[in-house]
Design a protein around this motif. Structure first.
Motif, PDB file in Angstrom:
ATOM      1  N   SER A  72       0.834  -1.205   0.000  1.00  0.00           N
ATOM      2  CA  SER A  72       0.000   0.000   0.000  1.00  0.00           C
ATOM      3  C   SER A  72       0.865   1.251   0.000  1.00  0.00           C
ATOM      4  O   SER A  72       2.032   1.227   0.394  1.00  0.00           O
ATOM      5  N   LEU A  73       0.260   2.337  -0.461  1.00  0.00           N
ATOM      6  CA  LEU A  73       0.888   3.656  -0.412  1.00  0.00           C
ATOM      7  C   LEU A  73      -0.152   4.629   0.099  1.00  0.00           C
ATOM      8  O   LEU A  73      -1.247   4.707  -0.443  1.00  0.00           O
ATOM      9  N   LEU A  74       0.204   5.349   1.152  1.00  0.00           N
ATOM     10  CA  LEU A  74      -0.679   6.347   1.735  1.00  0.00           C
ATOM     11  C   LEU A  74      -0.070   7.720   1.521  1.00  0.00           C
ATOM     12  O   LEU A  74       1.116   7.929   1.810  1.00  0.00           O
ATOM     13  N   ILE A  75      -0.863   8.634   1.004  1.00  0.00           N
ATOM     14  CA  ILE A  75      -0.403  10.018   0.828  1.00  0.00           C
ATOM     15  C   ILE A  75      -1.282  10.892   1.721  1.00  0.00           C
ATOM     16  O   ILE A  75      -2.504  10.929   1.572  1.00  0.00           O
ATOM     17  N   ARG A  76      -0.633  11.585   2.643  1.00  0.00           N
ATOM     18  CA  ARG A  76      -1.361  12.502   3.542  1.00  0.00           C
ATOM     19  C   ARG A  76      -1.224  13.923   3.038  1.00  0.00           C
ATOM     20  O   ARG A  76      -0.245  14.286   2.362  1.00  0.00           O
TER      21      ARG A  76
END
Lengths: 114, 111
Positions: A72-76
């Motif tokens: 997964s990749l999370l961008i905040r």
């Protein structure tokens, strides 16, 4: 099952939103995992490697679940400049333990709007 | 510019013609990869070299495709008897510490 699968999107989000991309891979022997970013009509560029313990680089967090063969990749706090296609990349090991070649997913398109 | 370079950047050809592309990797990188990318797809692996040795070729690489890296530095990719389905972006990448550095690509259009 395809070797690397991603949701193609597009993901359309407002500035400041948090967005998550998922990726699954089929080869349980894969050892190297990456997220690349590709801007329109440009070449892919490495965004970050993905480590077993998970890793963070500023607003970006990558995680790996080997049991589920899932990345997964999370961008905040997304920025307009984050608009691009995000490619999930997994290695296919070669005989003798060398890295072999890399398999790219089709990419997930992100569009961040003002 | 010390990055990966590719030449030409664009190539338009008629079906049936032969084309050759060149890739100059980053000088200290000993691995060189060729990929093909079409619209809406990720790059698809074609072949890679460790120095001058071609170690792996994809099933995508038909007998009309050939790649060389004679001195372990630059590489060429030749497509013989081009077909309209060969139209794509051809990307070259060289590798250091597991990271692939891509060139700008050669966009091939077969009419």
């Amino acid at each position: 099952r395809k070797e690397v699968e991603q949701d193609p999107g597009p993901f359309n989000v407002p500035e400041g939103a948090t967005v998550a991309f998922n990726c699954t891979y089929s080869n349980s022997a894969s050892q190297s995992f990456f997220w690349y970013r590709q801007d329109c009509r440009k070449e892919p560029k490495l965004l970050m490697s993905v480590y077993s313990s998970g890793n963070e680089d500023g607003r970006f967090t990558a995680q790996l679940n080997r049991a589920s063969q899932y990345i997964s990749l999370l961008i905040r706090d997304s920025k307009l400049s984050d608009s691009a296609t995000y490619l999930c990349v997994v290695n296919i090991p070669a005989y003798g333990g060398s890295q072999g070649n890399l398999i790219f997913g089709k990419g997930t398109k992100l569009s961040v709007k003002p | 510019d010390t990055g990966v370079s590719q030449d030409p950047r664009h190539k338009i050809t008629k079906r049936g013609q032969n084309v050759t592309f060149r890739c100059d990797p980053i000088s200290e990188h000993n691995r060189l990869y060729w990929y093909r990318q079409t619209l809406g797809q990720g790059p698809e692996f074609l072949t890679y070299f460790q120095n001058e040795a071609q170690l792996e070729k994809s099933r995508l690489l038909s007998d009309r495709f050939s790649a060389e890296r004679p001195k372990g530095s630059f590489s060429t990719l030749e497509i013989q008897r081009t077909e309209q389905g060969d139209s794509a972006m051809y990307l070259c990448a060289s590798t250091h510490a597991g990271e692939q550095f891509f060139g700008p690509g050669t966009r091939l259009t077969v009419l």
